[in-house]
Design a protein around this motif. Structure first.
Motif, PDB file in Angstrom:
ATOM      1  N   THR A  46     -57.692 -10.065  -8.024  1.00  0.00           N
ATOM      2  CA  THR A  46     -58.995  -9.730  -7.442  1.00  0.00           C
ATOM      3  C   THR A  46     -59.590 -10.891  -6.649  1.00  0.00           C
ATOM      4  OG1 THR A  46     -59.987 -10.235  -9.608  1.00  0.00           O
ATOM      5  CG2 THR A  46     -59.574  -7.921  -9.097  1.00  0.00           C
ATOM      6  N   ILE A  66     -66.532  -2.491  -7.274  1.00  0.00           N
ATOM      7  CA  ILE A  66     -66.297  -1.992  -8.629  1.00  0.00           C
ATOM      8  C   ILE A  66     -65.671  -0.605  -8.599  1.00  0.00           C
ATOM      9  CG2 ILE A  66     -67.452  -1.242 -10.744  1.00  0.00           C
ATOM     10  CD1 ILE A  66     -69.430  -3.588 -10.304  1.00  0.00           C
ATOM     11  N   ASP A  67     -66.119   0.246  -7.681  1.00  0.00           N
ATOM     12  CA  ASP A  67     -65.550   1.587  -7.580  1.00  0.00           C
ATOM     13  C   ASP A  67     -64.053   1.544  -7.301  1.00  0.00           C
ATOM     14  OD1 ASP A  67     -67.909   2.843  -8.108  1.00  0.00           O
ATOM     15  OD2 ASP A  67     -68.325   3.460  -6.040  1.00  0.00           O
ATOM     16  N   LEU A 118     -62.851  -4.437 -17.838  1.00  0.00           N
ATOM     17  CA  LEU A 118     -61.866  -3.380 -17.641  1.00  0.00           C
ATOM     18  C   LEU A 118     -60.463  -3.869 -17.988  1.00  0.00           C
ATOM     19  CD1 LEU A 118     -61.355  -0.481 -16.743  1.00  0.00           C
ATOM     20  CD2 LEU A 118     -61.043  -1.331 -14.407  1.00  0.00           C
ATOM     21  N   THR A 158     -70.054  -7.770 -10.486  1.00  0.00           N
ATOM     22  CA  THR A 158     -68.623  -7.543 -10.294  1.00  0.00           C
ATOM     23  C   THR A 158     -67.801  -8.389 -11.242  1.00  0.00           C
ATOM     24  OG1 THR A 158     -68.784  -6.807  -7.987  1.00  0.00           O
ATOM     25  CG2 THR A 158     -66.744  -7.897  -8.635  1.00  0.00           C
ATOM     26  N   ARG A 187     -57.186   1.845 -13.121  1.00  0.00           N
ATOM     27  CA  ARG A 187     -56.943   2.907 -14.111  1.00  0.00           C
ATOM     28  C   ARG A 187     -55.748   3.782 -13.710  1.00  0.00           C
ATOM     29  NH1 ARG A 187     -60.314   3.381 -18.225  1.00  0.00           N
ATOM     30  NH2 ARG A 187     -62.417   2.467 -18.087  1.00  0.00           N
ATOM     31  N   TYR A 201     -61.956  -1.031  -7.665  1.00  0.00           N
ATOM     32  CA  TYR A 201     -61.263  -1.729  -8.746  1.00  0.00           C
ATOM     33  C   TYR A 201     -61.027  -0.798  -9.932  1.00  0.00           C
ATOM     34  CZ  TYR A 201     -60.741  -5.038 -12.669  1.00  0.00           C
ATOM     35  OH  TYR A 201     -60.315  -5.705 -13.792  1.00  0.00           O
ATOM     36  N   GLU A 202     -62.064  -0.109 -10.328  1.00  0.00           N
ATOM     37  CA  GLU A 202     -61.961   0.788 -11.480  1.00  0.00           C
ATOM     38  C   GLU A 202     -60.964   1.918 -11.208  1.00  0.00           C
ATOM     39  OE1 GLU A 202     -63.493   2.420 -15.266  1.00  0.00           O
ATOM     40  OE2 GLU A 202     -64.550   0.798 -14.230  1.00  0.00           O
ATOM     41  N   ALA A 203     -61.107   2.572 -10.066  1.00  0.00           N
ATOM     42  CA  ALA A 203     -60.234   3.707  -9.760  1.00  0.00           C
ATOM     43  C   ALA A 203     -58.779   3.273  -9.636  1.00  0.00           C
ATOM     44  CB  ALA A 203     -60.703   4.384  -8.474  1.00  0.00           C
ATOM     45  N   HIS A 244     -67.614  -6.943 -14.655  1.00  0.00           N
ATOM     46  CA  HIS A 244     -66.801  -5.727 -14.769  1.00  0.00           C
ATOM     47  C   HIS A 244     -65.306  -6.044 -14.755  1.00  0.00           C
ATOM     48  CE1 HIS A 244     -66.735  -1.333 -14.686  1.00  0.00           C
ATOM     49  NE2 HIS A 244     -65.659  -1.432 -13.935  1.00  0.00           N
ATOM     50  N   ASP A 294     -60.148  -3.793 -21.739  1.00  0.00           N
ATOM     51  CA  ASP A 294     -60.040  -2.437 -22.281  1.00  0.00           C
ATOM     52  C   ASP A 294     -58.667  -1.834 -22.020  1.00  0.00           C
ATOM     53  OD1 ASP A 294     -62.637  -2.720 -23.101  1.00  0.00           O
ATOM     54  OD2 ASP A 294     -63.502  -1.434 -21.551  1.00  0.00           O
TER      55      ASP A 294
END
Length: 388
Positions: free
Chosen positions: A169, A233-234, A282, A275, A241, A236-238, A278, A285
């Protein structure tokens, strides 16, 4: 969630020092360590010593001739032709005394983190001295001499025979790690970075997807200048995952450059500490969900040394150690120790980011534009590749 975690540190990390005016300054690590100690998050029993990577370990990624050139550059110096060939002695990566030894300790620190996790001594491990993702097989690049992340992944593959997901990142594309595993189906790389239209190294396009057996295991998500928290964040998260569920790694290795922050002087992204809260949450997790907690985190870029990097990197350790991020005021003892040296006013809290809004372009317009760009980028680079 309380986790057993290892923090790799030695004063030898500070020996990786180009010159006093160079933007890459390993004092960032000392500032972060002191912040964690003053916040009562780090104690001596959490710290493990790095070792010096061996010649054989460095040769997992780098040519022997290049390693010898690094040694020579830090000793007697290189000729002009050698400097050009190996990328040492440039403005970005100038030579300095004992550069081979200093660089080898950074790599050895990452290998110590790998062994701590994969030998079951820790769930997670953090080496802020690592993350030098631009180093190439036979050339230094972008402040990076040896590529500790790439060496560590090769080491994991050879010693532990595990599948590795590498997530980068940093605001700059993780080119050196990508190219090292571009044909390897057992290593998946994901880099979220500022588009190469504006920023070094100019690579990391969505169509860089791997070759041969490695095709489909390289993911790049270039984002536009002025990208803010919501868009970053959107995506990165999408992406994280979907890719972790697609690849099903045995271990996650993350590179955590802090240079996408709006204070950073070398990039054009506009994220805040939201950011950087987050990013490790993630990773933590998903490591527990898919890898039995096996997560190794590295440092990387980050050139706002006083205000941004210590807070961003300290949150990685907080997540590793406690399962959560830090809130509220920074320790006044930390502020009082470093304010006299800092040319800038240090932040008062973990999330003290005062927005610096550029007049042109308006950030609301850029944010809306980025949402559309990132939606199409995700659809192409992730969905089409995973779900053809």
């Amino acid at each position: 969630m309380m986790c057993q975690a290892a923090f790799v540190y030695s004063t030898k990390f500070l020996d990786y020092h180009f010159h006093s005016d160079h933007p890459f300054n390993q004092k960032r690590i000392l500032l972060t360590k002191d912040l964690l100690e003053k916040a009562h998050l780090l104690s001596e029993n959490n710290i493990i010593e790095p070792r010096r990577a061996t010649q054989e370990e460095l040769e997992l990624v780098h040519d022997k001739a290049y390693i010898n050139a690094v040694s020579k550059a830090g000793d007697t110096g290189l000729s002009e032709d050698e400097s050009m060939e190996y990328g040492i002695g440039t403005e970005d990566t100038p030579a300095f005394p004992n550069m081979h030894e200093a660089s080898s300790y950074l790599v050895g620190g990452t290998l110590a983190a790998v062994d701590a996790v994969l030998q079951g001594k820790s769930d997670h491990a953090l080496n802020l001295g690592g993350g030098l993702h631009h180093g190439c097989k036979r050339k230094a690049s972008g402040f990076c001499i040896y590529n500790d992340g790439a060496v560590a992944i090769k080491y994991i593959r050879e010693k532990y025979d595990l599948r590795v997901l590498y997530v980068d990142t940093d605001a700059h594309h993780g080119d050196g790690v990508q190219w090292a595993f571009y044909d390897d189906p057992n290593v998946c790389t994901l880099s979220i970075h500022e588009t190469g239209r504006y920023l070094f190294p100019g690579t990391g396009q969505v169509n860089e997807r791997g070759i041969k057996e490695g095709h489909g295991y390289s993911f790049n998500l270039p984002i536009d200048a002025f990208t803010e928290d919501e868009s970053f964040i959107d995506v990165y998260e999408a992406a994280f995952r979907q890719i972790v569920d697609y690849f099903r790694p045995d271990v996650i290795l993350t590179q955590n450059g802090a240079d996408s922050h709006m204070y950073d002087p070398l990039t054009h992204l506009c994220t805040t500490m939201a950011t950087f809260d987050h990013i490790p949450m993630l990773a933590h997790d998903l490591a527990h969900q898919y890898c039995n907690g096996r997560w190794i985190a590295l440092g990387g870029g980050g050139y706002d040394m006083w205000r941004t990097v210590p807070r961003a990197w300290a949150q990685i350790w907080s997540v590793m150690k406690t399962g959560g991020i830090q809130q509220g005021m920074l320790p006044p003892e930390w502020q009082s120790r470093w304010q006299a040296e800092s040319p800038l006013t240090l932040p008062g809290s973990w999330h003290d980011d005062q927005r610096m809004v550029p007049t042109i372009p308006r950030k609301a317009d850029i944010t809306e534009k980025n949402k559309k760009i990132l939606e199409s980028t995700l659809k192409y680079a992730i969905n089409k590749q995973i779900h053809p």
